[in-house]
Design a protein around this motif. Sequence first.
Motif, PDB file in Angstrom:
ATOM      1  N   PRO A 114       0.830  -1.215   0.000  1.00  0.00           N
ATOM      2  CA  PRO A 114       0.000   0.000   0.000  1.00  0.00           C
ATOM      3  C   PRO A 114       0.858   1.257   0.000  1.00  0.00           C
ATOM      4  CG  PRO A 114       0.027  -0.989   2.175  1.00  0.00           C
ATOM      5  CD  PRO A 114       0.793  -1.919   1.277  1.00  0.00           C
ATOM      6  N   VAL A 115       0.261   2.345  -0.429  1.00  0.00           N
ATOM      7  CA  VAL A 115       0.943   3.633  -0.383  1.00  0.00           C
ATOM      8  C   VAL A 115       1.035   4.074   1.070  1.00  0.00           C
ATOM      9  CG1 VAL A 115       0.911   6.022  -1.159  1.00  0.00           C
ATOM     10  CG2 VAL A 115       0.055   4.216  -2.645  1.00  0.00           C
ATOM     11  N   ALA A 116       2.216   4.483   1.494  1.00  0.00           N
ATOM     12  CA  ALA A 116       2.405   4.914   2.880  1.00  0.00           C
ATOM     13  C   ALA A 116       1.654   6.220   3.123  1.00  0.00           C
ATOM     14  CB  ALA A 116       3.893   5.100   3.169  1.00  0.00           C
ATOM     15  N   VAL A 117       0.888   6.253   4.198  1.00  0.00           N
ATOM     16  CA  VAL A 117       0.102   7.430   4.556  1.00  0.00           C
ATOM     17  C   VAL A 117       0.550   7.894   5.931  1.00  0.00           C
ATOM     18  CG1 VAL A 117      -2.210   8.343   4.987  1.00  0.00           C
ATOM     19  CG2 VAL A 117      -1.854   6.628   3.207  1.00  0.00           C
ATOM     20  N   ARG A 118       0.846   9.193   6.041  1.00  0.00           N
ATOM     21  CA  ARG A 118       1.224   9.740   7.344  1.00  0.00           C
ATOM     22  C   ARG A 118      -0.024   9.964   8.198  1.00  0.00           C
ATOM     23  NH1 ARG A 118       4.741  14.936   6.706  1.00  0.00           N
ATOM     24  NH2 ARG A 118       3.214  15.355   5.085  1.00  0.00           N
ATOM     25  N   ALA A 119       0.055   9.603   9.455  1.00  0.00           N
ATOM     26  CA  ALA A 119      -1.039   9.827  10.407  1.00  0.00           C
ATOM     27  C   ALA A 119      -0.440   9.845  11.803  1.00  0.00           C
ATOM     28  CB  ALA A 119      -2.102   8.737  10.289  1.00  0.00           C
ATOM     29  N   LYS A 120      -0.993  10.671  12.666  1.00  0.00           N
ATOM     30  CA  LYS A 120      -0.497  10.775  14.035  1.00  0.00           C
ATOM     31  C   LYS A 120      -1.410  10.101  15.041  1.00  0.00           C
ATOM     32  CE  LYS A 120      -0.497  14.805  15.912  1.00  0.00           C
ATOM     33  NZ  LYS A 120      -0.272  16.235  16.160  1.00  0.00           N
ATOM     34  N   ASP A 121      -2.577   9.609  14.614  1.00  0.00           N
ATOM     35  CA  ASP A 121      -3.480   8.905  15.526  1.00  0.00           C
ATOM     36  C   ASP A 121      -4.343   7.947  14.706  1.00  0.00           C
ATOM     37  OD1 ASP A 121      -5.564  10.490  14.360  1.00  0.00           O
ATOM     38  OD2 ASP A 121      -5.123  12.084  15.792  1.00  0.00           O
ATOM     39  N   ILE A 122      -5.230   7.224  15.387  1.00  0.00           N
ATOM     40  CA  ILE A 122      -6.079   6.247  14.700  1.00  0.00           C
ATOM     41  C   ILE A 122      -7.387   6.860  14.235  1.00  0.00           C
ATOM     42  CG2 ILE A 122      -5.062   4.294  15.911  1.00  0.00           C
ATOM     43  CD1 ILE A 122      -7.448   4.259  17.764  1.00  0.00           C
ATOM     44  N   GLY A 123      -7.539   8.172  14.374  1.00  0.00           N
ATOM     45  CA  GLY A 123      -8.677   8.876  13.788  1.00  0.00           C
ATOM     46  C   GLY A 123      -9.977   8.650  14.532  1.00  0.00           C
ATOM     47  N   ILE A 124     -11.048   8.478  13.770  1.00  0.00           N
ATOM     48  CA  ILE A 124     -12.395   8.372  14.325  1.00  0.00           C
ATOM     49  C   ILE A 124     -12.573   7.117  15.169  1.00  0.00           C
ATOM     50  CG2 ILE A 124     -13.356   7.140  12.358  1.00  0.00           C
ATOM     51  CD1 ILE A 124     -15.877   8.772  12.621  1.00  0.00           C
ATOM     52  N   TRP A 125     -11.700   6.137  14.983  1.00  0.00           N
ATOM     53  CA  TRP A 125     -11.832   4.897  15.754  1.00  0.00           C
ATOM     54  C   TRP A 125     -11.644   5.144  17.245  1.00  0.00           C
ATOM     55  CZ3 TRP A 125     -14.125   1.371  13.121  1.00  0.00           C
ATOM     56  CH2 TRP A 125     -13.899   1.245  11.750  1.00  0.00           C
ATOM     57  N   TYR A 126     -10.820   6.103  17.612  1.00  0.00           N
ATOM     58  CA  TYR A 126     -10.616   6.399  19.032  1.00  0.00           C
ATOM     59  C   TYR A 126     -11.913   6.888  19.671  1.00  0.00           C
ATOM     60  CZ  TYR A 126      -8.701   8.378  23.311  1.00  0.00           C
ATOM     61  OH  TYR A 126      -8.456   8.674  24.631  1.00  0.00           O
ATOM     62  N   ASN A 127     -12.639   7.761  18.974  1.00  0.00           N
ATOM     63  CA  ASN A 127     -13.913   8.248  19.505  1.00  0.00           C
ATOM     64  C   ASN A 127     -14.935   7.116  19.625  1.00  0.00           C
ATOM     65  OD1 ASN A 127     -12.857  10.865  19.522  1.00  0.00           O
ATOM     66  ND2 ASN A 127     -13.492  11.237  17.409  1.00  0.00           N
ATOM     67  N   ILE A 128     -14.935   6.196  18.659  1.00  0.00           N
ATOM     68  CA  ILE A 128     -15.843   5.055  18.738  1.00  0.00           C
ATOM     69  C   ILE A 128     -15.505   4.186  19.945  1.00  0.00           C
ATOM     70  CG2 ILE A 128     -16.545   2.931  17.566  1.00  0.00           C
ATOM     71  CD1 ILE A 128     -16.236   4.384  14.925  1.00  0.00           C
ATOM     72  N   LEU A 129     -14.212   3.970  20.189  1.00  0.00           N
ATOM     73  CA  LEU A 129     -13.805   3.183  21.350  1.00  0.00           C
ATOM     74  C   LEU A 129     -14.250   3.837  22.650  1.00  0.00           C
ATOM     75  CD1 LEU A 129     -10.197   2.131  20.283  1.00  0.00           C
ATOM     76  CD2 LEU A 129     -12.085   0.585  20.731  1.00  0.00           C
ATOM     77  N   ARG A 130     -14.079   5.140  22.740  1.00  0.00           N
ATOM     78  CA  ARG A 130     -14.509   5.849  23.952  1.00  0.00           C
ATOM     79  C   ARG A 130     -16.024   5.740  24.130  1.00  0.00           C
ATOM     80  NH1 ARG A 130     -11.239   9.094  26.898  1.00  0.00           N
ATOM     81  NH2 ARG A 130     -13.070  10.171  27.713  1.00  0.00           N
ATOM     82  N   GLY A 131     -16.762   5.854  23.022  1.00  0.00           N
ATOM     83  CA  GLY A 131     -18.214   5.727  23.109  1.00  0.00           C
ATOM     84  C   GLY A 131     -18.635   4.350  23.584  1.00  0.00           C
ATOM     85  N   ILE A 132     -17.971   3.299  23.077  1.00  0.00           N
ATOM     86  CA  ILE A 132     -18.292   1.935  23.516  1.00  0.00           C
ATOM     87  C   ILE A 132     -17.955   1.761  24.994  1.00  0.00           C
ATOM     88  CG2 ILE A 132     -17.660  -0.493  23.241  1.00  0.00           C
ATOM     89  CD1 ILE A 132     -17.363  -0.023  20.280  1.00  0.00           C
ATOM     90  N   GLY A 133     -16.837   2.347  25.433  1.00  0.00           N
ATOM     91  CA  GLY A 133     -16.468   2.249  26.842  1.00  0.00           C
ATOM     92  C   GLY A 133     -17.507   2.886  27.758  1.00  0.00           C
ATOM     93  N   LYS A 134     -18.032   4.055  27.360  1.00  0.00           N
ATOM     94  CA  LYS A 134     -19.083   4.713  28.152  1.00  0.00           C
ATOM     95  C   LYS A 134     -20.371   3.890  28.127  1.00  0.00           C
ATOM     96  CE  LYS A 134     -16.551   8.436  28.876  1.00  0.00           C
ATOM     97  NZ  LYS A 134     -15.981   8.726  30.213  1.00  0.00           N
ATOM     98  N   LEU A 135     -20.729   3.380  26.944  1.00  0.00           N
ATOM     99  CA  LEU A 135     -21.950   2.586  26.827  1.00  0.00           C
ATOM    100  C   LEU A 135     -21.853   1.288  27.616  1.00  0.00           C
ATOM    101  CD1 LEU A 135     -24.726   2.355  25.416  1.00  0.00           C
ATOM    102  CD2 LEU A 135     -23.556   1.230  23.513  1.00  0.00           C
ATOM    103  N   ALA A 136     -20.649   0.730  27.719  1.00  0.00           N
ATOM    104  CA  ALA A 136     -20.466  -0.528  28.440  1.00  0.00           C
ATOM    105  C   ALA A 136     -20.830  -0.378  29.910  1.00  0.00           C
ATOM    106  CB  ALA A 136     -19.025  -1.004  28.291  1.00  0.00           C
ATOM    107  N   VAL A 137     -20.532   0.767  30.502  1.00  0.00           N
ATOM    108  CA  VAL A 137     -20.863   0.982  31.913  1.00  0.00           C
ATOM    109  C   VAL A 137     -22.371   0.909  32.110  1.00  0.00           C
ATOM    110  CG1 VAL A 137     -20.728   2.608  33.826  1.00  0.00           C
ATOM    111  CG2 VAL A 137     -18.804   2.380  32.257  1.00  0.00           C
ATOM    112  N   ILE A 138     -23.129   1.564  31.236  1.00  0.00           N
ATOM    113  CA  ILE A 138     -24.590   1.588  31.360  1.00  0.00           C
ATOM    114  C   ILE A 138     -25.172   0.199  31.125  1.00  0.00           C
ATOM    115  CG2 ILE A 138     -26.691   2.639  30.437  1.00  0.00           C
ATOM    116  CD1 ILE A 138     -24.962   5.025  29.589  1.00  0.00           C
ATOM    117  N   ILE A 139     -24.710  -0.490  30.073  1.00  0.00           N
ATOM    118  CA  ILE A 139     -25.273  -1.800  29.741  1.00  0.00           C
ATOM    119  C   ILE A 139     -24.977  -2.811  30.837  1.00  0.00           C
ATOM    120  CG2 ILE A 139     -25.046  -3.739  28.148  1.00  0.00           C
ATOM    121  CD1 ILE A 139     -24.861  -1.777  25.888  1.00  0.00           C
ATOM    122  N   ASN A 140     -23.752  -2.812  31.356  1.00  0.00           N
ATOM    123  CA  ASN A 140     -23.433  -3.763  32.423  1.00  0.00           C
ATOM    124  C   ASN A 140     -24.230  -3.473  33.691  1.00  0.00           C
ATOM    125  OD1 ASN A 140     -21.360  -5.707  31.517  1.00  0.00           O
ATOM    126  ND2 ASN A 140     -20.176  -3.883  31.069  1.00  0.00           N
ATOM    127  N   ALA A 141     -24.504  -2.199  33.947  1.00  0.00           N
ATOM    128  CA  ALA A 141     -25.341  -1.858  35.103  1.00  0.00           C
ATOM    129  C   ALA A 141     -26.732  -2.466  34.937  1.00  0.00           C
ATOM    130  CB  ALA A 141     -25.425  -0.339  35.259  1.00  0.00           C
TER     131      ALA A 141
END
Length: 952
Positions: A743-770
């Motif tokens: 693949p063509v090398a692409v510069r990036a300093k983070d994983i992008g929108i996936w980090y926000n999705i992970l944080r959202g799942i982490g918050k939702l996990a607290v509510i669902i497990n409760a």
Amino acid sequence: MRVNKKYSCLPAEEKGIHIINIRAIEDIGYDQHESTLLNSLSKNPDADCKYGLYFRDGKRKVDYILVYHYKKSSAGRTLARRPQQNDASVRSSRQDQPLPGKGVQLEMGDPEPHMDYHEDDKRFRREEYEGNLVEAGLELERDEDTKIHGIGFVKIHAPWNVLCREAEFLKLKMPTKKMYQINQTHGLLKKINSVIQKITEPIQPKVAEHKPQTVKRLSYPFSREKQHLFDLSDKDSFFDSKTRSTIVYEILKRTTCTKAKYSMGITSLLANGVYSAAYPLHDGDYEGENVEPNDRKLLCEEWASYGVFYKYQPIDLVRKYFGEKIGLYFAWLGVYTQMLIPASIVGIIVFLYGCATVDENIPSMEMCDQRNNITMCPLCDKTCSYWKMSSACATARASHLFDNPATVFFSVFMALWAATFMEHWKRKQMRLNYRWDLTGFEEEEDHPRAEYEAKVLEKSLRKEHKHKETDKEKLTWKDRFPAYLTNFVGIIFMVGLTFAIVFGVIIYRISTAAALAISSTPSGRSSVRVTVTATAVIINLVVIIILDEVYGCIARWLTQIEVPKTDKNFEERLIFKAFLLKFVNAYTPIFYVAFFKGRFVGRPGDYVYIFHSFRMEECAPGGCLMELCIQLSIIMLGKQLIQNNLFEIGIPKMKKFIRYLKLKRRRSLDHEEHMKKKQRYEVDYNLEPFAGLTPEYMEMIIQFGFVTLFVASFPLAPLFALLNNIIEIRLDAKKFVTELRRPVAVRAKDIGIWYNILRGIGKLAVIINAFVISFTSDFIPRLVYLYMYSENGTMHGFVNHTLSSFNVSDFQAGTAPNDPLDLGYEVQICRYKDYREPPWSENKYDISKDFWAVLAARLAFVIVFQNLVMFMSEFVDWIIPDIPKDISQQIHKEKVLMVEVFMREEQGKLQMLETWKDKDKRKGENCNNHSPRLSRSRSGSLSSCHSYPLDV
């Protein structure tokens, strides 16, 4: 003849062959097979060019490859014309493959009228585009003499001046001559680190890039004016292959072909079939006896092998070969897998605690005690009979393995684990940014996509603004409103389809349970619940896997009709739609079992019916948590085993085999051609094209949801995720190294929108497990009974407390069991699980006060659990700094050192200016000493003296 120099491989005079003479031979109709004899007289250049890694001169490296389909004329000959001097004719010309030992001819198309118009159009576009690439400074070489019939290759090389120019445009940080010492730990920490390094030495990959560094080169954005700052002793290796391909790809994207109705870059040319593929080359072969050492071979041995599954990943080498974006994905996957180790250990401990205490669990012992003689109400109308609670003993004992006080602790632990994982990844990401010189990197707006430009042109033509530049036009929300409406309706329809399928599986479960209940064998009747649950989960799994692929295609189509402006916008919108649809698809069956099954059943004599004939499902006497565990485990394991592993291995292999058969069918049967070794670009063309990281991230994010969202019901989920990821890392690595084009090398300093999705799942996990702990498990009813209703402070009598009584004479007409004496005696009162008044009370079968007490306790637990765990997660987020202290110190040190470098440079310039001024002054004094008439004509002498240095 400038273009001929760019395209040429070897000077014609070196072999003594004159280009004009060869053209004359071709002009008189010399056959192509005879011209091949001239080829055979010269030296075979394949060995010199390392079989396609270099141009035929063996000096210029191939940085990029363009692939196209072509049709040879039926006459088997081509006419060539002399190269023109003007640029217009150069852009409308076509370059044939160079004969070894001579210059390159630019040939015209076949003059015979049978050529296809579309083929001519594509050829003219290629000619213009390649001419523009030459004008941009790139050097090209064509090769149509390959083993793949009808496929032509254009090799692209970026010379040094082009690399320097583009590196400055892209603001690429390159290492300077200045080196500095990295801060090292001292004292006790240094000893601890040395001990850890010795212990972990066997699991470290044997690559130079992975060894701990004590010094680091200072990096600075490349500038042609400041080339003296950089170490240019070896210009061939200053820009590595990853950087060279990135630079060439940027030129390909912005170079246009204007012969079409609108400006076309490489993405549009690929979409329209002008070129069939564009890719950088791999560094070489990864297997074989006489393979030269290269990064690809090293990655295959130390990373893409199942035999090194226990070792760390060589992330720096991965980044060096594939670029920062892919390097960050594998670094994130490695951190996630490492963090699963403590979660798996705690999950195993929780499971073993359940196994150890199952014989001491009083409620399950009461359910298994046949002396209690508790008769339960029928599970279905007519065909089902009364049954003994002791027959559900195995289910009750199994439920305790996952439904015990330790699961509450594990839910809290996993919520804190998710917060710690996110913070740990942020710190790891900052370390990688520092090591990879991305600390000051800011993503710039990408080039508009070809589809967006075409839509803008269509809009401008529709408004009849033909003289207006298309760049001034843009798509507004009004232009995209039909696409937005289609997206909304499409997503709602897909979500509704998922719900409909889940509802269909519910109907299947109810009808199958009723059908199996008619079975005359006692073993068949006793295994009804297990059979129905297992088959329904397998149906859900198959549907989920099929819909996953369908939803992925639909999400891409919905994103395409929106016509996002840039590739980044396209990727983010695609990720959002795909994640939404796949999340609903994967978790809807689990949500049903966790929160809806058994909630709307009704009571004996007043059941809730679907279609007036099917009763709603009930939970088992031990609760729905065991069934939730079965549902979650089968879907998670089946999805990982079938979709993530078998599909990733099987589908690429099958595609590769089909492509091999097609190429074998098209290949010439000539023995000499068959025995010739393939060029590097031919081998890479047979590989699967890179489709992006979205599928790789998506499967890991869905797995992260399985690990965190319903972990209270399945403590072994982290363990199975860990085992899967150990295989997944090596499987993905093997796919990237051996199965995919580079693949063509692409510069990036983070994983992008996936980090926000992970944080959202982490918050939702607290509510669902409760809610899972509070409403799905029996944890809260047990606490309420223990502290409010227990007479002796123990759990004795809990089962009887949760069961209500029903008088069989109150059955509705036609719903009573057909065989009321199935148990051998006549039943007057049967029991069912609910909090209702007994039939002998004034308000019989109404909701009792115990129900409201338990409901209040459940809601209170949800509120307390959610706020407590959220607070603890935020505390972990606050207490752990995002940037490690040593990294922030190193970044500050780099800034100080860079300022010192420029200050020294400025001081050197000032000293040089002072030296020049002193020389001017001395020369002026000498001029005064040698001029005796200075007093009489002062102004004239001074002007003449000072005029000399100024002229110099």
